[in-house]
Design a protein around this motif. Sequence first.
Motif, PDB file in Angstrom:
ATOM      1  N   SER A  65       0.822  -1.224   0.000  1.00 15.99           N
ATOM      2  CA  SER A  65       0.000   0.000   0.000  1.00 15.99           C
ATOM      3  C   SER A  65       0.848   1.263   0.000  1.00 15.99           C
ATOM      4  O   SER A  65       0.377   2.328  -0.374  1.00 15.99           O
ATOM      5  CB  SER A  65      -0.929   0.022   1.216  1.00 15.99           C
ATOM      6  OG  SER A  65      -0.202   0.354   2.386  1.00 15.99           O
ATOM      7  N   ASP A 273     -13.104  -3.355   1.020  1.00 11.36           N
ATOM      8  CA  ASP A 273     -13.205  -2.156   0.175  1.00 11.36           C
ATOM      9  C   ASP A 273     -14.117  -1.109   0.802  1.00 11.36           C
ATOM     10  O   ASP A 273     -13.837   0.088   0.764  1.00 11.36           O
ATOM     11  CB  ASP A 273     -13.725  -2.518  -1.225  1.00 11.36           C
ATOM     12  CG  ASP A 273     -12.688  -3.297  -2.013  1.00 11.36           C
ATOM     13  OD1 ASP A 273     -11.622  -2.732  -2.296  1.00 11.36           O
ATOM     14  OD2 ASP A 273     -12.932  -4.477  -2.312  1.00 11.36           O
ATOM     15  N   ALA A 276     -12.391   0.500   3.828  1.00  9.87           N
ATOM     16  CA  ALA A 276     -11.356   1.421   3.359  1.00  9.87           C
ATOM     17  C   ALA A 276     -11.977   2.721   2.839  1.00  9.87           C
ATOM     18  O   ALA A 276     -11.474   3.816   3.115  1.00  9.87           O
ATOM     19  CB  ALA A 276     -10.513   0.758   2.272  1.00  9.87           C
ATOM     20  N   ALA A 277     -13.084   2.600   2.116  1.00  3.87           N
ATOM     21  CA  ALA A 277     -13.742   3.791   1.567  1.00  3.87           C
ATOM     22  C   ALA A 277     -14.293   4.677   2.689  1.00  3.87           C
ATOM     23  O   ALA A 277     -14.175   5.912   2.646  1.00  3.87           O
ATOM     24  CB  ALA A 277     -14.873   3.380   0.615  1.00  3.87           C
ATOM     25  N   ALA A 280     -11.295   6.366   4.363  1.00  2.43           N
ATOM     26  CA  ALA A 280     -10.718   7.403   3.501  1.00  2.43           C
ATOM     27  C   ALA A 280     -11.612   8.640   3.500  1.00  2.43           C
ATOM     28  O   ALA A 280     -11.124   9.780   3.532  1.00  2.43           O
ATOM     29  CB  ALA A 280     -10.534   6.870   2.085  1.00  2.43           C
ATOM     30  N   ASP A 281     -12.914   8.413   3.510  1.00  5.55           N
ATOM     31  CA  ASP A 281     -13.859   9.520   3.541  1.00  5.55           C
ATOM     32  C   ASP A 281     -13.701  10.318   4.842  1.00  5.55           C
ATOM     33  O   ASP A 281     -13.735  11.552   4.851  1.00  5.55           O
ATOM     34  CB  ASP A 281     -15.291   8.977   3.405  1.00  5.55           C
ATOM     35  CG  ASP A 281     -16.300  10.094   3.246  1.00  5.55           C
ATOM     36  OD1 ASP A 281     -16.060  10.983   2.402  1.00  5.55           O
ATOM     37  OD2 ASP A 281     -17.313  10.090   3.968  1.00  5.55           O
ATOM     38  N   ARG A 284     -10.657  12.361   4.630  1.00  7.40           N
ATOM     39  CA  ARG A 284     -10.870  13.501   3.734  1.00  7.40           C
ATOM     40  C   ARG A 284     -11.468  14.672   4.527  1.00  7.40           C
ATOM     41  O   ARG A 284     -11.134  15.817   4.302  1.00  7.40           O
ATOM     42  CB  ARG A 284     -11.832  13.064   2.612  1.00  7.40           C
ATOM     43  CG  ARG A 284     -11.772  13.907   1.352  1.00  7.40           C
ATOM     44  CD  ARG A 284     -12.505  13.199   0.202  1.00  7.40           C
ATOM     45  NE  ARG A 284     -11.743  12.081  -0.318  1.00  7.40           N
ATOM     46  CZ  ARG A 284     -12.156  10.795  -0.319  1.00  7.40           C
ATOM     47  NH1 ARG A 284     -13.345  10.469   0.173  1.00  7.40           N
ATOM     48  NH2 ARG A 284     -11.392   9.854  -0.803  1.00  7.40           N
ATOM     49  N   LYS A 305      -6.031  -2.302   1.863  1.00  9.05           N
ATOM     50  CA  LYS A 305      -7.024  -1.437   1.216  1.00  9.05           C
ATOM     51  C   LYS A 305      -7.108  -0.075   1.920  1.00  9.05           C
ATOM     52  O   LYS A 305      -7.238   0.966   1.281  1.00  9.05           O
ATOM     53  CB  LYS A 305      -8.406  -2.120   1.209  1.00  9.05           C
ATOM     54  CG  LYS A 305      -8.466  -3.421   0.401  1.00  9.05           C
ATOM     55  CD  LYS A 305      -8.638  -3.149  -1.063  1.00  9.05           C
ATOM     56  CE  LYS A 305      -8.612  -4.376  -1.956  1.00  9.05           C
ATOM     57  NZ  LYS A 305      -9.736  -5.287  -1.789  1.00  9.05           N
ATOM     58  N   ALA A 309      -6.367   3.453   0.110  1.00 10.96           N
ATOM     59  CA  ALA A 309      -7.449   4.450   0.021  1.00 10.96           C
ATOM     60  C   ALA A 309      -7.071   5.734   0.781  1.00 10.96           C
ATOM     61  O   ALA A 309      -7.301   6.839   0.284  1.00 10.96           O
ATOM     62  CB  ALA A 309      -8.740   3.873   0.571  1.00 10.96           C
ATOM     63  N   CYS A 310      -6.498   5.581   1.967  1.00 13.40           N
ATOM     64  CA  CYS A 310      -6.191   6.765   2.785  1.00 13.40           C
ATOM     65  C   CYS A 310      -4.979   7.534   2.262  1.00 13.40           C
ATOM     66  O   CYS A 310      -4.878   8.739   2.465  1.00 13.40           O
ATOM     67  CB  CYS A 310      -5.967   6.367   4.248  1.00 13.40           C
ATOM     68  SG  CYS A 310      -7.504   5.883   5.088  1.00 13.40           S
ATOM     69  N   VAL A 313      -6.020  10.226  -0.287  1.00 14.16           N
ATOM     70  CA  VAL A 313      -6.814  11.372   0.184  1.00 14.16           C
ATOM     71  C   VAL A 313      -5.960  12.634   0.199  1.00 14.16           C
ATOM     72  O   VAL A 313      -4.848  12.623   0.689  1.00 14.16           O
ATOM     73  CB  VAL A 313      -7.362  11.077   1.598  1.00 14.16           C
ATOM     74  CG1 VAL A 313      -7.999  12.321   2.177  1.00 14.16           C
ATOM     75  CG2 VAL A 313      -8.364   9.936   1.549  1.00 14.16           C
TER      76      VAL A 313
END
Length: 313
Positions: A65, A273, A276-277, A280-281, A284, A305, A309-310, A313
């Motif tokens: 990653s 997934d 992770a999303a 990450a959100d 953000r 993941k 994802a992070c 950002v």
Amino acid sequence: MHHRHALPQLSGRLLVTDGGLETTLIFHHGFDLPHFAAFPLLDSADGRVALRRYYDSYGAAARRSGAGCILDTPTFRASPDWAAKVGYDAEGLRRIIRDSVSLLRGVRDAWETSDLQVVINGAIGPRGDGYSAVDVMDADIAEAFHAPQVRAYAEAGTDLVMAQTMTHAGEAIGIARAAAKAGMPAVISFTVETDGRLPDGSSLREAIGATEAATSSSPVHYLVNCAHPTHLAPALAEGGEWIRRLGGVRANPSPKSHAELNESTTLEDGDPDELAALLADMRRRHRHFTVMGGCCGSDHRHAEKIGLACRLV
């Protein structure tokens, strides 16, 4: 105490935590862990192999990653009351802490590069049940109870100590004070129920505020662990300066409540997934969050993941 380096997460470097050690060992590797204690595995050849394989899977996830990683010693239950239930006394605990740190030093030597930092965390779990605030402690009792663990981590040379799955402020304050006296950087990680409040009913803002006031803001930062991102959302929605003191989250992949997870006989590993999303959100919206990862039910798949994802950002 000579710590190897300043904590990279405090200068904005993303670190991904390891995940659900105990749930991985129980559900993926078939180990029976009485009282949810993983540390006795250090005393068996098979156990040491399984632990090393677990940590190496996170080193590999970090390499893939591109995020750094923070690895917990397998000592969530290595405190006097829990340890006594599985046959370990105070001297046995000190030895376990030394052995766990040397195991992680080996892992760090294998994976760390100039681009991939590996931070070793001395994990401290709650004296009681991390899902319940039936037993609350005042800060002085908590400090006396947890100080020998904190000193053992300081002597063994972990980079920091982290109080995890804290259900109320009293115990957190005691651990933070013990760490300050031992010259150890401390992170305090509270857990929240589905409504974003601690098991004792206090809000995250109140718990962090109480700990800050009682410790002269000595923790390096705070985390939330063992909760789904949606459980944390109501607390973050309150807004306020206190959120600056939150450094990230170690989330469960399952949105189930603590009570439901306690009863579960299957692995609640959710969707890597999706977790992770969600994280990450969250990063953000809160760009200062640098410690991200999974907790119970998660494994190296989630960590990889989350790191990918992070980082974006």
